[in-house]
Design an enzyme around this catalytic site. Structure first.
Site, mmCIF file in Angstrom:
data_model
loop_
_atom_site.group_PDB
_atom_site.id
_atom_site.type_symbol
_atom_site.label_atom_id
_atom_site.label_comp_id
_atom_site.label_asym_id
_atom_site.label_seq_id
_atom_site.Cartn_x
_atom_site.Cartn_y
_atom_site.Cartn_z
ATOM 1 N N TYR A 14 80.515 -39.500 -14.778
ATOM 2 C CA TYR A 14 81.171 -40.698 -15.299
ATOM 3 C C TYR A 14 81.331 -40.420 -16.789
ATOM 4 C CZ TYR A 14 78.729 -42.807 -11.250
ATOM 5 O OH TYR A 14 78.201 -43.086 -10.008
ATOM 6 N N CYS A 17 78.783 -42.135 -19.110
ATOM 7 C CA CYS A 17 77.355 -41.951 -18.839
ATOM 8 C C CYS A 17 76.727 -41.081 -19.928
ATOM 9 C CB CYS A 17 77.194 -41.290 -17.473
ATOM 10 S SG CYS A 17 75.627 -40.444 -17.215
ATOM 11 N N PHE A 19 73.998 -39.333 -19.956
ATOM 12 C CA PHE A 19 73.474 -38.064 -19.453
ATOM 13 C C PHE A 19 74.611 -37.059 -19.235
ATOM 14 C CE2 PHE A 19 70.321 -41.245 -18.065
ATOM 15 C CZ PHE A 19 69.200 -40.728 -18.704
ATOM 16 N N CYS A 20 75.761 -37.547 -18.776
ATOM 17 C CA CYS A 20 76.934 -36.678 -18.609
ATOM 18 C C CYS A 20 77.458 -36.232 -19.975
ATOM 19 C CB CYS A 20 78.030 -37.410 -17.846
ATOM 20 S SG CYS A 20 77.541 -37.960 -16.196
#
Length: 282
Positions: A14, A17, A19-20
């Site tokens: 995403y 996001c 973390f992404c």
């Protein structure tokens, strides 16, 4: 089209996001080409091939296809692979075994052992980390980004109904939604996340004004970098720099980001990170 023998990478993500965003910052800084597959956050059909149902997921092919899960595992494994050519990527990933644990709420989750370690031999370690303290510091702040900084994002970007609506407008615009799906996601998601953010505030023991926690955390990071280094990694970012930058970057364009830039000392470091990643991408 990549040359034969290249590391072929596909990132399932995403865009908004944190973390992404961490993984993208790492890949971009290291000049690694990768394909992005934006996952629909409601149906998630793009990752139906995977029993692991979170993002980011990185599919890597360095001779044989391999799935890497968890942002910190992805970063540690790929960084180890770039530095050390002794082991195959498959062997390196095996050094980060998944372990099933149960949360206080009774939910089963996977944790990954050693995820902040680079799996290097003594000679390689000396080259990357001339003194032990450098490695310890990098690991400490990578963990801090995952365990603390990332939990300040939602309570801040969904702090008020107006901010929640602006955040979901951005999420729908940048994400993969159909027209009708996007309309409902924007308005229903904004309302839901406004109330969820209040629960998150309580869960993480944040102050009434969650901006204070964000400002304090960001200034703590700036203090750790210090006045005499461009980055925590010295003249170039290390994995902690890339993690903190990746997490904070998801707030760009939102009120929380602008407030952070005005009320903390983060701006010079953040601008240096933007510049060095822009140069690496070019």
């Amino acid at each position: 089209q990549l040359p034969a023998g290249s590391l072929q990478l596909t990132l399932y993500q995403y865009k908004t996001c944190p973390f992404c965003s961490k993984v993208r910052a790492f890949l971009d800084y290291h000049g690694l080409p990768y394909e992005i597959v934006e996952v629909n956050p409601i149906m998630r059909k793009e990752i139906k091939f995977s029993s692991y149902r979170k993002v980011p997921i990185l599919l890597a092919n360095a001779g044989s296809p391999l799935q890497l899960n968890d942002s910190s595992v992805i970063i540690s494994a790929i960084k180890t692979y770039l530095i050390s050519k002794r082991n195959s990527l498959e062997e390196i990933v095996s050094f980060y075994p998944p372990m099933k644990t149960v949360t206080e709420q009774g939910k089963e989750v996977f944790e990954y052992g050693n995820k902040y370690w680079l799996m290097l031999d003594e000679k390689e370690t000396k080259r990357v980390y001339p003194v032990k303290e450098v490695r310890v510091e990098e690991m400490k702040w990578r963990k801090w980004a995952d365990d603390w900084l990332v939990h300040l994002i939602s309570p801040n970007v969904y702090r008020t109904p107006r901010e929640a609506l602006a955040s979901f407008d951005y999420i729908v615009r940048e994400g993969k939604f159909g027209t009708v799906e996007g309309f409902f996601a924007k308005y229903m998601g904004a309302v839901a996340m406004f109330f969820i953010s209040k629960r998150l505030k309580k869960r993480h023991n944040l102050r009434d004004n969650v901006r204070d926690d964000l400002y304090e955390a960001v200034n703590e990071w700036v203090k750790a970098v210090g006045k005499h280094r461009l980055f925590m990694g010295g003249n170039q970012p290390n994995l902690a720099d890339l993690a903190v930058y990746g997490v904070l970057r998801v707030m760009e364009g939102l009120e929380a980001f602008d407030d952070m830039m005005i009320h903390t000392k983060i701006q010079p470091w953040y601008q240096r990170m933007e510049e060095v990643i822009r140069k690496a991408e070019a």
